[in-house]
Motif scaffolding. Structure first.
Motif: not given
Length: 675
Positions: A522-529, A569-576
């Motif tokens: 996806a356009k950004y990753g997501v991890q439910v913690e 939940a933490t979202f990874d935008l892929g880069k800054v």
């Protein structure tokens, strides 16, 4: 006989003890497996609608805040002249149900039997003037079904049922009505209590009521809601000393088999009491699978119907009962009197139970022609494998991947929602299934946050792990792996969405079950913690970014539910990147114990390890006046980061004014966005 009596007397006089007689009181119930729950009362008159709202059920008096005098006006309108006790019982029996549990009195305080303790009942307050409990008792006795009563400890109508006068209500109203039910309607199979969560009720009172009930009918079975022992909706007792004979999971099925008696009570649609607008009925196939799943885990299935104010079952219910009955008649020997087997589960579509004479039955969902592989059982050599209701035995072969059964094309696999195989064999020595993870998945994340899907951005690296010495075979196209599939030797990259499946084979063991993980780019990753509820798990992390909005009808499959837990939940935008908006939508349906979070927080990080909180938004405490709503929290900001973390604090328990005071509260989250 005289010699036997003399021997008993001599043993007693000599101080010796005779062997204790086994308690067979629950044997019929443990064998029954399947019962009908009926919620029927004055709430059938408004049929779920009041004051412009259409989502009410049996709690309408409380949820719509209807004053007692106004609610009492439903009684003269309640005239179920189409009620036919024998027809109800016949439909239940034809569906394969062995007992009926019906509301003698729900929380609204209206008695559905001819009570001499009160005139607030169906005989004295309605034009019907008949006692349906008497007619059902006679019909059940004639048909050989057990009649059981649901009776609420809580009572919204009685003036003494709350506060300092509660002991008077208990001794002069609750117990006398129970005495009527247990002395005037013959043998009652189960007394099913509810409403025990009120502050006035205690565990000692529950044990006293348990003794009182059994003093009137020694063989009766009583659920654990007679006391304070159950653990939330999961319904199982929190300690061995709690009152009651069996656990009562509500609207959910235990995740594992249990050696303790338990019964899962579930609605056929979304409401217990009749709601004319509720057409969200579960399919007959899903209801049958529930029965198979619960049976495999050693429980009973209590399936609910809310009859109309006219005294009829909704046509959708009748249709499903008919289909269920056709299936139970064909597969009766795999249900009634069976026991949980060592390997009760194999993947999502196979369940096992042990028969009375050493047989093993495998419930199989989604059967297709070709090859069926069962990994958890090793059949006896040259034994016969067949489907219940079919006389033709199937050819089969034992392999290291399991027993391979040939399913001929002439078998119309689509005519049965669940097929039942009859085998003789022993539990297989099965390898442990491999664990599938992504390289950037937090190792400390709760197990159920990794079950359904992992959402990533750009690319990710897949790791497969198994028990020592095991060989791992895997696929990435969603097909079932076998010994001819790719052999895992090292982590491999994924740059597109894929479904990874894997099996492991350890020396001297059979192949494992198939492990499955969906990876979504996806356009950004997501991890439910934090751990979400399996009951309201939607599609896991993907639910948060799938673009599909949930509704106030929170069973629509779009909500991720957290019972007693925070949402993190933490979202990874892929880069800054520079971000200017963060938000999330939450649900509030207070009558269903779903509250807005206490606060919503936003934190950011460049490395995914050290987070800085940049926003904290407290939410006003919930009140009885709060309306059902979907609430969006949108925050504007001007920061740069790679990782964004959203935290919604669950208040933890329902407040003191709530009917579920002290029980776990829910946080429901749907869409989350970072722009």
């Amino acid at each position: 006989m005289r010699q036997l009596s003399t021997l008993v007397l001599l043993l007693l006089l000599s101080g010796l003890h005779l062997p204790a007689q086994p308690d067979t009181r629950m044997d019929w119930w443990l064998d029954a497996r399947f019962g009908l729950f009926i919620h029927w009362g004055l709430y059938a008159v408004p049929a779920g609608e009041y004051g412009g709202q259409k989502n009410y059920g049996e709690w309408i008096m409380y949820e719509a805040k209807i004053p007692k005098p106004e609610y009492e006006k439903f009684a003269p309108q309640f005239n179920p002249v189409q009620f036919d006790a024998e027809a109800w019982v016949r439909m239940a029996k034809d569906a394969g149900m062995k007992y009926i549990v019906i509301t003698s009195k729900h929380h609204d305080g209206f008695s559905m039997f001819d009570s001499k303790v009160s005139d607030y009942d169906i005989v004295d307050r309605t034009l019907f003037r008949r006692d349906p409990m008497r007619e059902l008792a006679d019909a059940c006795k004639k048909a050989g079904l057990k009649l059981c009563f649901y009776h609420s400890i809580m009572d919204w109508h009685h003036p003494d049922a709350a506060g300092a006068n509660f002991p008077k209500y208990r001794e002069e109203y609750l117990k006398p009505q129970l005495r009527e039910l247990l002395t005037q309607y013959g043998d009652i199979g189960v007394l099913w209590f509810d409403g025990e969560w009120i502050d006035e009720w205690t565990e000692p009172q529950g044990k006293d009521l348990y003794r009182f009930v059994r003093s009137l009918q020694p063989d009766i079975i009583v659920n654990n809601r007679v006391g304070k022992g159950r653990n939330g909706m999961q319904g199982m007792n929190t300690n061995d000393d709690a009152a009651g004979d069996f656990g009562t999971p509500e609207q959910e099925i235990l995740g594992e088999k249990s050696g303790l008696p338990w019964e899962s009570c579930m609605t056929m649609n979304d409401h217990w009491g009749y709601n004319r607008h509720d057409k969200n009925f579960k399919s007959a196939a899903d209801l049958i699978w529930n029965l198979a799943d619960i049976t495999a885990k050693g429980g009973n299935y209590l399936l609910n119907i809310g009859p109309t104010a006219e005294g009829t079952f909704p046509p959708e219910c009748i249709e499903r009962l008919r289909t269920i009955g056709e299936w139970t008649r064909r597969n009766a020997e795999a249900i009634y009197g069976t026991k949980a087997w060592k390997h009760w589960q194999e993947g999502d579509n196979v369940r096992y139970v042990a028969g009375k004479k050493g047989e093993v039955y495998a419930f199989v969902r989604g059967l297709t022609a070709g090859k069926l592989v069962l990994r958890k059982i090793t059949p006896q050599p040259r034994s016969v494998i067949q489907i219940l209701g079919e006389n033709q035995p199937f050819s089969w072969m034992q392999t290291l991947d399991g027993v391979v059964i040939d399913i001929p094309g002439k078998l119309k696999t689509d005519v049965q929602p669940i097929w039942v195989f009859k085998l003789r064999g022993v539990p297989a020595n099965v390898s442990e299934p491999p664990v599938i993870t992504a390289a950037n998945a937090p190792s400390g994340a709760p197990e159920n946050t990794r079950k359904k899907a992992f959402v990533f951005t750009g690319k990710t690296e897949i790791h497969l792990n198994a028990e020592p010495g095991a060989t791992i075979y895997y696929t990435t196209d969603g097909s079932e792996p076998n010994a001819e599939s790719k052999t895992y030797t090292q982590p491999f990259p994924l740059s597109a969405s894929a479904t990874v499946k894997a099996i492991a084979r350890a020396p001297g063991k059979m192949s494992s079950e198939t492990a499955t993980m969906e990876f979504v780019r996806a356009k950004y990753g997501v991890q439910v913690e934090t751990a979400f509820s399996e009951k309201y798990g939607a599609s896991g992390a993907r639910t948060l970014i799938d673009g599909q909005r949930g509704s106030l009808q929170f069973t629509d499959g779009q909500w991720l539910g957290f019972e007693g837990n925070d949402f993190v939940a933490t979202f990874d935008l892929g880069k800054v990147k520079r971000i200017h908006s963060v938000g999330a939508s939450f649900l509030r349906v207070i009558p269903s114990w779903i509250f807005l979070p206490d606060s919503v927080e936003v934190s950011i990080s460049d490395d995914g390890k050290r987070f800085l909180r940049i926003i904290e938004n407290p939410v006003p405490p919930a009140t009885e006046r709060d309306q059902n709503e979907i609430k969006e929290f949108r925050f504007t900001t001007k920061v740069t980061c790679r990782y964004v973390r959203i935290t919604a604090r669950n208040q933890g328990v329902c407040p003191a004014w709530h009917p579920g005071a002290g029980g776990k509260s829910w946080v429901f989250v749907d869409e989350v966005w970072v722009e």
